[in-house]
Design a protein around this motif. Sequence first.
Motif, PDB file in Angstrom:
ATOM      1  N   CYS A 186       4.002  -0.945  12.442  1.00 29.05           N
ATOM      2  CA  CYS A 186       4.886  -1.363  12.153  1.00 29.05           C
ATOM      3  C   CYS A 186       5.713  -2.816  13.169  1.00 29.05           C
ATOM      4  O   CYS A 186       6.261  -2.513  13.784  1.00 29.05           O
ATOM      5  CB  CYS A 186       6.093   0.134  12.126  1.00 29.05           C
ATOM      6  SG  CYS A 186       5.270   1.018  11.643  1.00 29.05           S
ATOM      7  N   TYR A 235      13.236  -6.288   0.133  1.00 27.40           N
ATOM      8  CA  TYR A 235      12.637  -6.740   1.132  1.00 27.40           C
ATOM      9  C   TYR A 235      11.927  -8.297   1.396  1.00 27.40           C
ATOM     10  O   TYR A 235      11.531  -8.737   0.219  1.00 27.40           O
ATOM     11  CB  TYR A 235      12.143  -6.096   2.568  1.00 27.40           C
ATOM     12  CG  TYR A 235      12.569  -4.696   2.630  1.00 27.40           C
ATOM     13  CD1 TYR A 235      13.386  -4.484   3.319  1.00 27.40           C
ATOM     14  CD2 TYR A 235      12.410  -3.793   1.970  1.00 27.40           C
ATOM     15  CE1 TYR A 235      13.680  -3.521   3.756  1.00 27.40           C
ATOM     16  CE2 TYR A 235      13.652  -2.573   2.131  1.00 27.40           C
ATOM     17  CZ  TYR A 235      13.786  -2.285   3.010  1.00 27.40           C
ATOM     18  OH  TYR A 235      14.679  -0.881   3.635  1.00 27.40           O
ATOM     19  N   ASP A 279       3.965  -0.090   2.840  1.00 29.36           N
ATOM     20  CA  ASP A 279       4.862   0.083   3.697  1.00 29.36           C
ATOM     21  C   ASP A 279       5.262   1.445   3.833  1.00 29.36           C
ATOM     22  O   ASP A 279       4.919   2.101   5.408  1.00 29.36           O
ATOM     23  CB  ASP A 279       6.105  -0.536   2.900  1.00 29.36           C
ATOM     24  CG  ASP A 279       7.301  -0.512   4.368  1.00 29.36           C
ATOM     25  OD1 ASP A 279       7.082  -1.221   5.430  1.00 29.36           O
ATOM     26  OD2 ASP A 279       7.617   0.240   4.129  1.00 29.36           O
ATOM     27  N   SER A 317      12.160  -1.264   7.698  1.00 26.07           N
ATOM     28  CA  SER A 317       9.942  -1.443   7.284  1.00 26.07           C
ATOM     29  C   SER A 317       9.663  -1.683   8.476  1.00 26.07           C
ATOM     30  O   SER A 317       9.728  -2.643   9.478  1.00 26.07           O
ATOM     31  CB  SER A 317      10.172  -2.322   5.536  1.00 26.07           C
ATOM     32  OG  SER A 317       9.850  -3.955   6.390  1.00 26.07           O
ATOM     33  N   CYS A 318       7.722  -1.273   7.925  1.00 25.24           N
ATOM     34  CA  CYS A 318       7.018  -1.835   8.898  1.00 25.24           C
ATOM     35  C   CYS A 318       6.558  -2.901   8.425  1.00 25.24           C
ATOM     36  O   CYS A 318       5.802  -3.959   9.272  1.00 25.24           O
ATOM     37  CB  CYS A 318       5.888  -0.649   8.883  1.00 25.24           C
ATOM     38  SG  CYS A 318       6.429   1.326   9.759  1.00 25.24           S
ATOM     39  N   LEU A 319       6.895  -3.238   6.708  1.00 24.38           N
ATOM     40  CA  LEU A 319       5.620  -4.308   7.064  1.00 24.38           C
ATOM     41  C   LEU A 319       6.207  -4.998   5.804  1.00 24.38           C
ATOM     42  O   LEU A 319       6.121  -6.333   5.714  1.00 24.38           O
ATOM     43  CB  LEU A 319       3.925  -4.320   5.662  1.00 24.38           C
ATOM     44  CG  LEU A 319       3.368  -3.156   6.395  1.00 24.38           C
ATOM     45  CD1 LEU A 319       2.078  -2.742   5.235  1.00 24.38           C
ATOM     46  CD2 LEU A 319       2.552  -3.576   7.607  1.00 24.38           C
ATOM     47  N   LEU A 320       7.509  -5.414   5.828  1.00 23.91           N
ATOM     48  CA  LEU A 320       8.019  -5.968   4.391  1.00 23.91           C
ATOM     49  C   LEU A 320       9.106  -6.417   4.740  1.00 23.91           C
ATOM     50  O   LEU A 320      10.053  -7.488   3.591  1.00 23.91           O
ATOM     51  CB  LEU A 320       9.330  -4.879   3.559  1.00 23.91           C
ATOM     52  CG  LEU A 320       7.632  -4.070   2.806  1.00 23.91           C
ATOM     53  CD1 LEU A 320       8.927  -2.999   1.854  1.00 23.91           C
ATOM     54  CD2 LEU A 320       6.399  -4.614   2.329  1.00 23.91           C
ATOM     55  N   ARG A 375       6.138  -1.492  -1.253  1.00 22.80           N
ATOM     56  CA  ARG A 375       6.826  -0.558  -1.074  1.00 22.80           C
ATOM     57  C   ARG A 375       5.572   1.185  -0.228  1.00 22.80           C
ATOM     58  O   ARG A 375       6.127   1.457   0.316  1.00 22.80           O
ATOM     59  CB  ARG A 375       8.161   0.462  -2.257  1.00 22.80           C
ATOM     60  CG  ARG A 375       8.749   1.923  -1.577  1.00 22.80           C
ATOM     61  CD  ARG A 375       9.783   1.684  -2.921  1.00 22.80           C
ATOM     62  NE  ARG A 375       9.134   1.983  -4.026  1.00 22.80           N
ATOM     63  CZ  ARG A 375       8.653   3.576  -4.723  1.00 22.80           C
ATOM     64  NH1 ARG A 375       8.566   4.211  -3.389  1.00 22.80           N
ATOM     65  NH2 ARG A 375       8.237   3.476  -5.438  1.00 22.80           N
TER      66      ARG A 375
END
Length: 310
Positions: free
Chosen positions: A232, A273, A215, A238-241, A212
């Motif tokens: 992202c 996520y 991200d 989210s950007c990465l999740l 978290r």
Amino acid sequence: MDITAALPTFLITLREGFEAALVVGIVLACLKKAEQSHLNSWVFSGVVIGILASAVFGVLFGWLIQGIATSEHPYAPVFGEFLEAGIGLFAITMLSWMLIWMTQQAKSLKAEVEGAVKAAIDNNKTAAGWGILGLIFIAVLREGLETVIFILATFQQSIMAAIGAILGLFVAAGLGLLLFKWGVKINIRLFFQIMGIFLLLIVAGLIISVLRHLDAGVGILAQLNSNYAGFCLTQPASCLLGNLVLNAEEFLPDQQFPGIVLKALFGYRDHLYVVQIVSYFLFLITVGGFYLKEVNGKVSLPLKPEKPAF
């Protein structure tokens, strides 16, 4: 004050503190058996110095975190999120390694400590004292640093978190006294098995928090500098999740009971996520599986004093 902040620190310090108490108890028992009880003061000095060193480390890192949080540098929020993620990752690595290492070394712990004590008291009185102090200091510092890093990783620098840590230390010390001073039989193997399971779940929860923070850091960085917008990958969730898998805000919010207890102990979030859930179970399957294999295979702590040891 939120009592839930005290629960994870209590469990961590209870387990880590009891490990240190075992070493202290074995050393005191060895000194009594060797009629070298005059060196006991060196043992207690090592305990105090180890605790103080751990506390100093925690305070310094706490200042660093607060400094970044209050900084007016435009990228300070990014640094803060990445620092939190980095400390969390270090805590996961350190706690996981120490959990498995302790399980592997449990069978030979008593013999190794007794050998170190014997080697120390074979020297002259002053050298023996420093040797004993060093042995205890390292044992206490190791466990203390694990606890401090965990507290930093969960960012629970609160009064209740400190109270939980102190209570855990007192209970651990009490268990040590029951075992070594009064000769009460404690099922050490069962204790470490139960606490090991708790520790696994707590550390797995750190993975959710680390992801978290990572991200959030990437998201802030992308907002501040368009050159990083490509990082992202899964906006807007989210950007990465990845995509949102669980939204339990309506029926199990992580700011109210019992969700807040699950959050404090096991890293529960009412929004989870894909990457968080997959990483959580991968950790439990790999590290947890290896730990359970070690536990079922050869854990045995030969600590059954026939009479009070000190």
